[in-house]
Write a protein that holds these residues in place. Structure first.
Motif, PDB file in Angstrom:
ATOM      1  N   UNK A  66       0.824  -1.204   0.000  1.00 44.13           N
ATOM      2  CA  UNK A  66       0.000   0.000   0.000  1.00 44.13           C
ATOM      3  C   UNK A  66       0.864   1.262   0.000  1.00 44.13           C
ATOM      4  N   UNK A  67       1.914   1.252   0.801  1.00 45.18           N
ATOM      5  CA  UNK A  67       2.811   2.415   0.828  1.00 45.18           C
ATOM      6  C   UNK A  67       3.487   2.620  -0.520  1.00 45.18           C
ATOM      7  N   UNK A  68       3.840   1.505  -1.158  1.00 38.91           N
ATOM      8  CA  UNK A  68       4.469   1.631  -2.467  1.00 38.91           C
ATOM      9  C   UNK A  68       3.496   2.190  -3.493  1.00 38.91           C
ATOM     10  N   UNK A  69       2.247   1.721  -3.460  1.00 39.89           N
ATOM     11  CA  UNK A  69       1.250   2.257  -4.382  1.00 39.89           C
ATOM     12  C   UNK A  69       1.031   3.761  -4.117  1.00 39.89           C
ATOM     13  N   UNK A  70       0.998   4.128  -2.802  1.00 41.24           N
ATOM     14  CA  UNK A  70       0.849   5.548  -2.468  1.00 41.24           C
ATOM     15  C   UNK A  70       2.036   6.360  -2.992  1.00 41.24           C
ATOM     16  N   UNK A  71       3.228   5.769  -2.852  1.00 41.85           N
ATOM     17  CA  UNK A  71       4.425   6.455  -3.352  1.00 41.85           C
ATOM     18  C   UNK A  71       4.384   6.577  -4.873  1.00 41.85           C
ATOM     19  N   UNK A  72       3.900   5.550  -5.537  1.00 41.75           N
ATOM     20  CA  UNK A  72       3.796   5.603  -7.005  1.00 41.75           C
ATOM     21  C   UNK A  72       2.801   6.672  -7.427  1.00 41.75           C
ATOM     22  N   UNK A  73       1.645   6.674  -6.699  1.00 43.51           N
ATOM     23  CA  UNK A  73       0.669   7.719  -7.017  1.00 43.51           C
ATOM     24  C   UNK A  73       1.254   9.109  -6.771  1.00 43.51           C
ATOM     25  N   UNK A  74       1.969   9.237  -5.655  1.00 45.97           N
ATOM     26  CA  UNK A  74       2.612  10.531  -5.358  1.00 45.97           C
ATOM     27  C   UNK A  74       3.618  10.888  -6.437  1.00 45.97           C
ATOM     28  N   UNK A  75       4.370   9.891  -6.882  1.00 45.49           N
ATOM     29  CA  UNK A  75       5.352  10.128  -7.953  1.00 45.49           C
ATOM     30  C   UNK A  75       4.665  10.586  -9.230  1.00 45.49           C
ATOM     31  N   UNK A  76       3.537   9.935  -9.580  1.00 47.40           N
ATOM     32  CA  UNK A  76       2.817  10.315 -10.790  1.00 47.40           C
ATOM     33  C   UNK A  76       2.249  11.725 -10.673  1.00 47.40           C
ATOM     34  N   UNK A  77       1.661  11.997  -9.483  1.00 49.58           N
ATOM     35  CA  UNK A  77       1.129  13.351  -9.283  1.00 49.58           C
ATOM     36  C   UNK A  77       2.232  14.398  -9.344  1.00 49.58           C
ATOM     37  N   UNK A  78       3.368  14.065  -8.739  1.00 48.75           N
ATOM     38  CA  UNK A  78       4.469  15.029  -8.736  1.00 48.75           C
ATOM     39  C   UNK A  78       5.014  15.218 -10.152  1.00 48.75           C
ATOM     40  N   UNK A  79       5.088  14.153 -10.912  1.00 46.35           N
ATOM     41  CA  UNK A  79       5.541  14.278 -12.300  1.00 46.35           C
ATOM     42  C   UNK A  79       4.553  15.121 -13.106  1.00 46.35           C
ATOM     43  N   UNK A  80       3.253  14.907 -12.835  1.00 50.20           N
ATOM     44  CA  UNK A  80       2.255  15.743 -13.497  1.00 50.20           C
ATOM     45  C   UNK A  80       2.407  17.205 -13.076  1.00 50.20           C
ATOM     46  N   UNK A  81       2.637  17.396 -11.773  1.00 52.97           N
ATOM     47  CA  UNK A  81       2.825  18.768 -11.286  1.00 52.97           C
ATOM     48  C   UNK A  81       4.050  19.406 -11.918  1.00 52.97           C
ATOM     49  N   UNK A  82       5.117  18.626 -12.048  1.00 49.67           N
ATOM     50  CA  UNK A  82       6.336  19.148 -12.686  1.00 49.67           C
ATOM     51  C   UNK A  82       6.053  19.526 -14.134  1.00 49.67           C
ATOM     52  N   UNK A  83       5.300  18.661 -14.830  1.00 45.09           N
ATOM     53  CA  UNK A  83       4.948  18.971 -16.219  1.00 45.09           C
ATOM     54  C   UNK A  83       4.069  20.222 -16.291  1.00 45.09           C
ATOM     55  N   UNK A  84       3.106  20.329 -15.359  1.00 51.12           N
ATOM     56  CA  UNK A  84       2.238  21.507 -15.355  1.00 51.12           C
ATOM     57  C   UNK A  84       3.032  22.771 -15.027  1.00 51.12           C
ATOM     58  N   UNK A  85       3.945  22.650 -14.039  1.00 52.14           N
ATOM     59  CA  UNK A  85       4.783  23.801 -13.708  1.00 52.14           C
ATOM     60  C   UNK A  85       5.667  24.192 -14.892  1.00 52.14           C
ATOM     61  N   UNK A  86       6.179  23.186 -15.588  1.00 52.60           N
ATOM     62  CA  UNK A  86       7.018  23.474 -16.755  1.00 52.60           C
ATOM     63  C   UNK A  86       6.214  24.172 -17.841  1.00 52.60           C
ATOM     64  N   UNK A  87       4.952  23.704 -18.024  1.00 47.06           N
ATOM     65  CA  UNK A  87       4.090  24.346 -19.019  1.00 47.06           C
ATOM     66  C   UNK A  87       3.762  25.780 -18.616  1.00 47.06           C
ATOM     67  N   UNK A  88       3.411  25.978 -17.336  1.00 43.59           N
ATOM     68  CA  UNK A  88       3.108  27.328 -16.855  1.00 43.59           C
ATOM     69  C   UNK A  88       4.338  28.227 -16.949  1.00 43.59           C
ATOM     70  N   UNK A  89       5.489  27.650 -16.611  1.00 44.95           N
ATOM     71  CA  UNK A  89       6.735  28.418 -16.688  1.00 44.95           C
ATOM     72  C   UNK A  89       7.030  28.830 -18.124  1.00 44.95           C
ATOM     73  N   UNK A  90       6.784  27.922 -19.063  1.00 42.22           N
ATOM     74  CA  UNK A  90       7.022  28.244 -20.476  1.00 42.22           C
ATOM     75  C   UNK A  90       6.081  29.361 -20.936  1.00 42.22           C
ATOM     76  N   UNK A  91       4.821  29.298 -20.509  1.00 42.26           N
ATOM     77  CA  UNK A  91       3.859  30.338 -20.908  1.00 42.26           C
ATOM     78  C   UNK A  91       4.252  31.685 -20.327  1.00 42.26           C
ATOM     79  N   UNK A  92       4.600  31.710 -19.024  1.00 36.52           N
ATOM     80  CA  UNK A  92       4.903  32.991 -18.375  1.00 36.52           C
ATOM     81  C   UNK A  92       6.278  33.519 -18.748  1.00 36.52           C
ATOM     82  N   UNK A  93       7.285  32.624 -18.713  1.00 35.72           N
ATOM     83  CA  UNK A  93       8.658  33.087 -18.895  1.00 35.72           C
ATOM     84  C   UNK A  93       9.038  33.255 -20.355  1.00 35.72           C
ATOM     85  N   UNK A  94       8.494  32.426 -21.216  1.00 37.96           N
ATOM     86  CA  UNK A  94       8.897  32.480 -22.626  1.00 37.96           C
ATOM     87  C   UNK A  94       7.875  33.267 -23.450  1.00 37.96           C
TER      88      UNK A  94
END
Length: 396
Positions: free
Chosen positions: A354-382
């Motif tokens: 269960x902890x591993x599944x939670x960690x995987x979900x957290x990893x996926x969410x964080x990767x999504x957040x990183x992608x979203x932050x990268x997209x937002x950063x590209x829109x604002x900064x570039x």
């Protein structure tokens, strides 16, 4: 008894007394005519002299008004030219709001392309909306200013028209009166040919006071419009400076909000990227832990199987040998403990999964957040930064 006139009978001619009377009358008549001639001569010379003085005074009056009209006309022309020049600056300022407003709208549209989770009303969004409001307000104010200036220019030109018309009529009147001043009885021969056709003068309805008031009114109206125009120019110049300052201030505030938000996004993205390896490491650690737990479960199951086998074999002892000895008690205790250990190890394995599944979900969410932050950063900064970089707020 009467006697006939012998001189008449003798054909002597007219009566000498009558002749004498006629001669006296003729001489008296000639004297009266000479007196009349002298009197009329003095009269027309005096009247011509009076005419000359009146005409000279009239010409001086006209010349004075002409100078006043010319001076006021020059002032109105200069003021109108200055107002037109300033209006062109207002038009340029109005034109100068279009590009910043277009860029602001584009930035708002680009930021709407962010992921839904990122589309929040942050400080940048609020400043962009405020910037849009400021630019629209400035454009509306400048449009009204241009319209008001056009109306004032029209009024100035109307005053100029009346001054020019009055000046033209005054110049024509001056020319006519100057001609009258230099006119003599010997210079009117050709003029009589044209004037003898008219037997009556036109009706003169303008009094001298009214004549003076015409120019005074035109000059007063021109001065009023000039004063209004000068006040408008001062106000418009202030409006230009204030609107430019407002736009510059808001543009800088939006730029600062962008810079701060970009740093916040970079910081959050960096922190998440730093956490991702830790999460991956923890996922692998949980996998290794489950492997260790599985090994432990297997070993404990083997031990349990051994204990159960021993206990089963001891049950095959002869009847009298079926004794609950220490070995029997130890086997039962061992089986109980091993069963409990296996259950606990299996529970820990499930919890690890269960902890591993939670960690995987957290990893996926964080990767999504990183992608979203990268997209937002590209829109604002570039995108937005490049759109806003060429924008300049000019003061006209």
């Amino acid at each position: 008894m009467s006697f006939p006139d012998h001189s008449s009978l003798l054909g002597v001619g007219p009566d000498l007394k009558n002749i004498e009377v006629m001669l006296n009358h003729s001489e008296l008549f000639r004297a009266e005519c000479k007196g009349l001639i002298q009197e009329t001569d003095k009269a027309w010379r005096r009247m011509q002299n009076d005419d000359q003085k009146r005409l000279d005074q009239r010409v001086r009056d006209i010349q004075f008004l002409i100078k006043e009209l010319q001076l006021k006309l020059e002032e109105v022309i200069l003021e109108t030219d200055a107002l037109i020049t300033l209006q062109s600056s207002v038009v340029k300022a109005l034109e100068g709001t279009k590009e910043p407003l277009r860029v602001t709208v584009l930035c708002l549209e680009e930021r709407m392309k962010r992921f839904p989770a990122e589309r929040v009303e942050d400080e940048v969004e609020r400043e962009l909306l405020k910037e849009q409001e400021v630019l629209k307000g400035v454009a509306s104010l400048l449009e009204r200013t241009v319209e008001q200036m056009s109306e004032q220019i029209r009024l100035n030109r109307s005053a100029k028209y009346h001054l020019e018309k009055d000046l033209k009529e005054k110049s024509e009147a001056q020319h006519i009166d100057n001609s009258c001043v230099v006119m003599t009885t010997h210079s009117i021969g050709n003029l009589q040919l044209s004037t003898t056709k008219s037997t009556s003068l036109p009706s003169l309805t303008v009094t001298p006071k009214q004549w003076e008031n015409i120019s005074d009114i035109n000059i007063a109206k021109a001065e009023h419009q000039k004063t209004n125009s000068e006040s408008m120019r001062a106000l418009v110049q202030s409006v230009l400076e204030q609107t430019a300052a407002d736009m510059q201030k808001q543009f800088q505030a939006t730029t600062t909000a962008f810079q701060t938000h970009i740093q916040e996004i970079k910081s959050a993205k960096s922190q998440m990227e730093e956490k991702l390896p830790e999460i991956l490491s923890e996922i692998f650690s949980q996998e290794r832990l489950r492997e260790d737990l599985q090994v432990a479960i297997t070993e404990n199951e083997h031990s349990l199987n051994l204990a159960n086998t021993r206990l089963a074999m001891r049950l095959q002892r002869p009847g009298k040998e079926q004794c609950y000895d220490l070995a029997q008690a130890q086997l039962l205790t061992e089986i109980q403990h091993l069963t409990s250990h296996i259950k606990k190890l299996r529970e820990e394995t499930t919890q690890s999964q269960e902890q591993q599944r939670a960690l995987v979900r957290c990893k996926l969410r964080m990767e999504e957040d990183v992608d979203m932050k990268a997209s937002s950063l590209y829109i604002d900064e570039v995108i937005c930064t490049q759109l806003r970089e060429p924008v300049r707020i000019h003061t006209f």
